[in-house]
Design an enzyme around this catalytic site. Structure first.
Site, PDB file in Angstrom:
ATOM      1  N   HIS A 263       0.785  -1.257   0.071  1.00  0.00           N
ATOM      2  CA  HIS A 263      -0.137  -0.058   0.065  1.00  0.00           C
ATOM      3  C   HIS A 263       0.927   1.266   0.156  1.00  0.00           C
ATOM      4  CE1 HIS A 263      -3.787   1.638  -0.333  1.00  0.00           C
ATOM      5  NE2 HIS A 263      -4.188   1.587   1.056  1.00  0.00           N
ATOM      6  N   ASP A 267      -2.333   1.808  -4.905  1.00  0.00           N
ATOM      7  CA  ASP A 267      -3.586   2.299  -4.448  1.00  0.00           C
ATOM      8  C   ASP A 267      -4.766   1.266  -4.749  1.00  0.00           C
ATOM      9  OD1 ASP A 267      -4.843   3.215  -6.721  1.00  0.00           O
ATOM     10  OD2 ASP A 267      -3.248   4.666  -6.624  1.00  0.00           O
TER      11      ASP A 267
END
Length: 293
Positions: A263, A267
């Site tokens: 992450h 995204d």
């Protein structure tokens, strides 16, 4: 009422003077002189005898085995992997069309000495998706200051062997045909069964798929293998009811896919779009012909 007893004349032995059934029976016995049997509630049952718990002999010790080989490598890799902030994404894929296509192609592949599973299609679809979303085929340095985009799609496949979990990879999936991918998978599976996997097969991976469905799982939370930034876990194939375009219930062949991504650089929207593209290739395998090179 049956015995014309006035409750005002009965002394209750229950909580807060509540009149119990036993109070009525005792009052009635005093009036008639009858001898009542003891109430079952007053019967005292002796507790069962305590069983002696056998204690282990002081001489008996639990075996201690040093962590070595593949297990030692997995400890090092997973310790580093859990420092990555994982992002998860799950979806289901309708495999009905691909199941029919594979049944048609299996005899052709077997005539050429290759066993054709679904995994070559999964790998090729992933490679086509990576061409559109190259950040999933990248790596980051330890401090996440630089991103390196990999040209080769060396897609790893998690294998459960007698030596433990190993992740060999199929090199350059982007330039291989589905038949060539299937042949390479056969070779890797043979090496894994014999315990002869070498460093060439186990290093250089850029992206990973794990087929947990071969054991029986449906969903998973796969752990990224650093320095990679994404991994997928494929669940077992299930026959379930679904609605078709006309609203009628039909039999569908469904698998579930669980993705994990780093992450820090990936995204949710990017992971979702890649998954949707991968899914579209598998649900409409003829569409892959447009993008094959």
């Amino acid at each position: 009422m049956e015995n014309n007893i006035k409750l005002s004349e009965v002394v209750g032995s229950g909580r807060d003077g509540r009149i119990l059934k036993e109070d009525i029976l005792n009052f009635l016995a005093k009036q008639t002189g009858a001898i009542l049997p003891p109430s079952p509630q007053m019967e005292i049952v002796p507790p069962p005898p305590k069983k002696e718990i056998s204690k282990p002999s002081p001489k008996e010790k639990a075996p201690t085995i040093p962590v070595s080989g593949f297990h030692k490598a997995m400890v090092k890799t997973m310790t580093a992997a859990l420092k990555i902030p994982h992002f998860g994404y799950c979806d289901e894929v309708d495999m009905t069309t691909l199941v029919r296509l594979r049944e048609e192609l299996k005899p052709m592949a077997e005539a050429r000495g290759v066993r054709l599973s679904f995994m070559p299609f999964f790998l090729k679809a992933a490679s086509l998706g990576l061409l559109q979303y190259p950040v999933l085929n990248a790596s980051v340095d330890e401090n996440c200051q630089n991103i390196t985009y990999k040209a080769a799609h060396n897609i790893g496949i998690a294998m459960d062997t007698q030596q433990g979990l190993i992740v060999p990879n199929v090199k350059n999936v982007q330039v291989r045909s589905i038949f060539e991918i299937a042949a390479e998978l056969n070779r890797l599976q043979s090496l894994g069964a014999l315990g002869q996997m070498g460093a060439e097969e186990l290093t250089g991976g850029t992206f990973t798929l794990s087929n947990i469905g071969s054991i029986g799982g449906t969903y998973a939370k796969p752990v990224i293998l650093p320095p990679e930034v994404a991994i997928g876990a494929i669940g077992k194939l299930q026959v379930v009811p679904r609605f078709d375009s006309r609203g009628q219930v039909v039999k569908a062949q469904i698998i579930n896919i669980s993705w994990s991504a780093d992450h820090r650089i990936i995204d949710g929207a990017t992971m979702s779009r890649f998954s949707n593209l991968w899914k579209s290739y598998l649900e409409n395998p003829s569409s892959m012909l447009l993008d094959l090179k």
